[in-house]
Design a protein around this motif. Structure first.
Motif, PDB file in Angstrom:
ATOM      1  N   UNK A 118       0.844  -1.184   0.000  1.00 50.45           N
ATOM      2  CA  UNK A 118       0.000   0.000   0.000  1.00 50.45           C
ATOM      3  C   UNK A 118       0.886   1.242   0.000  1.00 50.45           C
ATOM      4  N   UNK A 119       0.312   2.363  -0.384  1.00 56.77           N
ATOM      5  CA  UNK A 119       1.027   3.631  -0.374  1.00 56.77           C
ATOM      6  C   UNK A 119       0.650   4.376   0.898  1.00 56.77           C
ATOM      7  N   UNK A 120       1.648   4.719   1.708  1.00 60.28           N
ATOM      8  CA  UNK A 120       1.393   5.401   2.972  1.00 60.28           C
ATOM      9  C   UNK A 120       2.316   6.588   3.148  1.00 60.28           C
ATOM     10  N   UNK A 121       2.132   7.313   4.233  1.00 58.76           N
ATOM     11  CA  UNK A 121       2.946   8.487   4.527  1.00 58.76           C
ATOM     12  C   UNK A 121       3.902   8.193   5.672  1.00 58.76           C
ATOM     13  N   UNK A 122       5.097   8.711   5.581  1.00 55.34           N
ATOM     14  CA  UNK A 122       6.037   8.685   6.694  1.00 55.34           C
ATOM     15  C   UNK A 122       6.331  10.134   7.055  1.00 55.34           C
ATOM     16  N   UNK A 123       6.185  10.449   8.317  1.00 56.52           N
ATOM     17  CA  UNK A 123       6.401  11.816   8.788  1.00 56.52           C
ATOM     18  C   UNK A 123       7.555  11.848   9.767  1.00 56.52           C
ATOM     19  N   UNK A 124       8.264  12.961   9.777  1.00 50.68           N
ATOM     20  CA  UNK A 124       9.259  13.216  10.819  1.00 50.68           C
ATOM     21  C   UNK A 124       9.296  14.716  11.047  1.00 50.68           C
ATOM     22  N   UNK A 125       9.636  15.083  12.250  1.00 51.03           N
ATOM     23  CA  UNK A 125       9.650  16.503  12.554  1.00 51.03           C
ATOM     24  C   UNK A 125      10.214  16.775  13.926  1.00 51.03           C
ATOM     25  N   UNK A 126      10.211  18.060  14.270  1.00 45.27           N
ATOM     26  CA  UNK A 126      10.710  18.466  15.582  1.00 45.27           C
ATOM     27  C   UNK A 126      10.031  19.762  16.002  1.00 45.27           C
ATOM     28  N   UNK A 127       9.971  19.972  17.302  1.00 42.42           N
ATOM     29  CA  UNK A 127       9.411  21.189  17.886  1.00 42.42           C
ATOM     30  C   UNK A 127      10.322  21.647  19.022  1.00 42.42           C
ATOM     31  N   UNK A 128      10.386  22.957  19.192  1.00 47.91           N
ATOM     32  CA  UNK A 128      11.157  23.541  20.288  1.00 47.91           C
ATOM     33  C   UNK A 128      10.311  24.662  20.878  1.00 47.91           C
ATOM     34  N   UNK A 129      10.214  24.693  22.210  1.00 44.09           N
ATOM     35  CA  UNK A 129       9.482  25.762  22.867  1.00 44.09           C
ATOM     36  C   UNK A 129      10.010  25.953  24.272  1.00 44.09           C
ATOM     37  N   UNK A 130       9.657  27.108  24.837  1.00 42.49           N
ATOM     38  CA  UNK A 130      10.053  27.459  26.200  1.00 42.49           C
ATOM     39  C   UNK A 130       8.774  27.581  27.016  1.00 42.49           C
ATOM     40  N   UNK A 131       8.723  26.894  28.149  1.00 42.97           N
ATOM     41  CA  UNK A 131       7.529  26.930  28.993  1.00 42.97           C
ATOM     42  C   UNK A 131       7.421  28.278  29.697  1.00 42.97           C
ATOM     43  N   UNK A 132       6.251  28.614  30.243  1.00 46.99           N
ATOM     44  CA  UNK A 132       6.123  29.868  31.009  1.00 46.99           C
ATOM     45  C   UNK A 132       7.068  29.925  32.205  1.00 46.99           C
ATOM     46  N   UNK A 133       7.510  28.758  32.705  1.00 48.45           N
ATOM     47  CA  UNK A 133       8.451  28.731  33.823  1.00 48.45           C
ATOM     48  C   UNK A 133       9.887  28.915  33.354  1.00 48.45           C
TER      49      UNK A 133
END
Length: 192
Positions: A118-133
């Motif tokens: 079957x034809x499917x999707x492969x995803x990869x990624x990243x996120x960066x954030x700073x908490x309120x603390x």
């Protein structure tokens, strides 16, 4: 001579007046003239309750100045995509997706299930954030035929067991065998 008789017969048939009646036409009469009905115009009173007044939403001042500093979105003809953005509060996110052939379940037009390519999707990624603390977080992930695999220092880790698992005891005895009873009918013959 035969031709003469045929021609004469056709001439006589054409000269005889037709016995068909003219086309029927319905008698004409004027269309009835009915007066237009007179209905009173409905009037609806305004509702007696006042509309609720909601105050304008109040946003926290620390989030009011966050803006998007960069953004990209790329879509290719082969179905792959790549997008990212960054904000003025140093929050970033990027993700890419590629179509890939893999093994999976397919269904035909009758709903019959089969296992194949079957034809499917492969995803990869990243996120960066700073908490309120003020704590910094980085999250990377991949999603493919092995499932969703997130990675990050802030994610909990399952404990590692370093002991031997117990083994069920093995019993060394012979099980009793039930006696076989074959009924007889009293005359020495087996009843089946």
């Amino acid at each position: 001579m035969k031709l003469f008789f045929v021609a004469a017969f056709l001439a006589v048939a054409a000269a005889v007046p037709s016995s068909y009646k003219p086309e029927y036409k319905a008698p004409s009469s004027p269309a009835p003239n009915y007066p237009a009905p007179k209905y009173p115009t409905p009037s609806y009173p305004a509702p007696a309750y006042p509309a609720p007044a909601y105050p304008a939403p109040q946003y926290a001042p620390q989030y009011a100045d966050i803006t998007i500093t960069s953004q990209s979105d790329e879509r290719n003809l082969d179905g792959s995509t790549q997008w990212s953005y960054a904000q003025s509060d140093y929050t970033t996110r990027e993700e890419s997706q590629v179509q890939k052939k893999m093994q999976g379940v397919t269904y035909d037009s009758y709903g019959k299930e089969s296992y194949g390519e079957v034809l499917g999707n492969t995803n990869k990624g990243s996120s960066y954030w700073v908490s309120p603390e003020g704590q910094k977080f980085t999250l990377t992930w991949a999603a493919d035929e092995a499932g969703f695999q997130p990675k990050g220092d802030h994610l909990p880790v399952a404990p590692v067991h370093e002991y031997e698992l117990p083994v069920a005891p093995v019993h060394e005895y012979e099980l009793p065998v039930a006696p076989v009873h074959i009924p007889f009918n009293g005359k020495g013959y087996k009843i089946y």
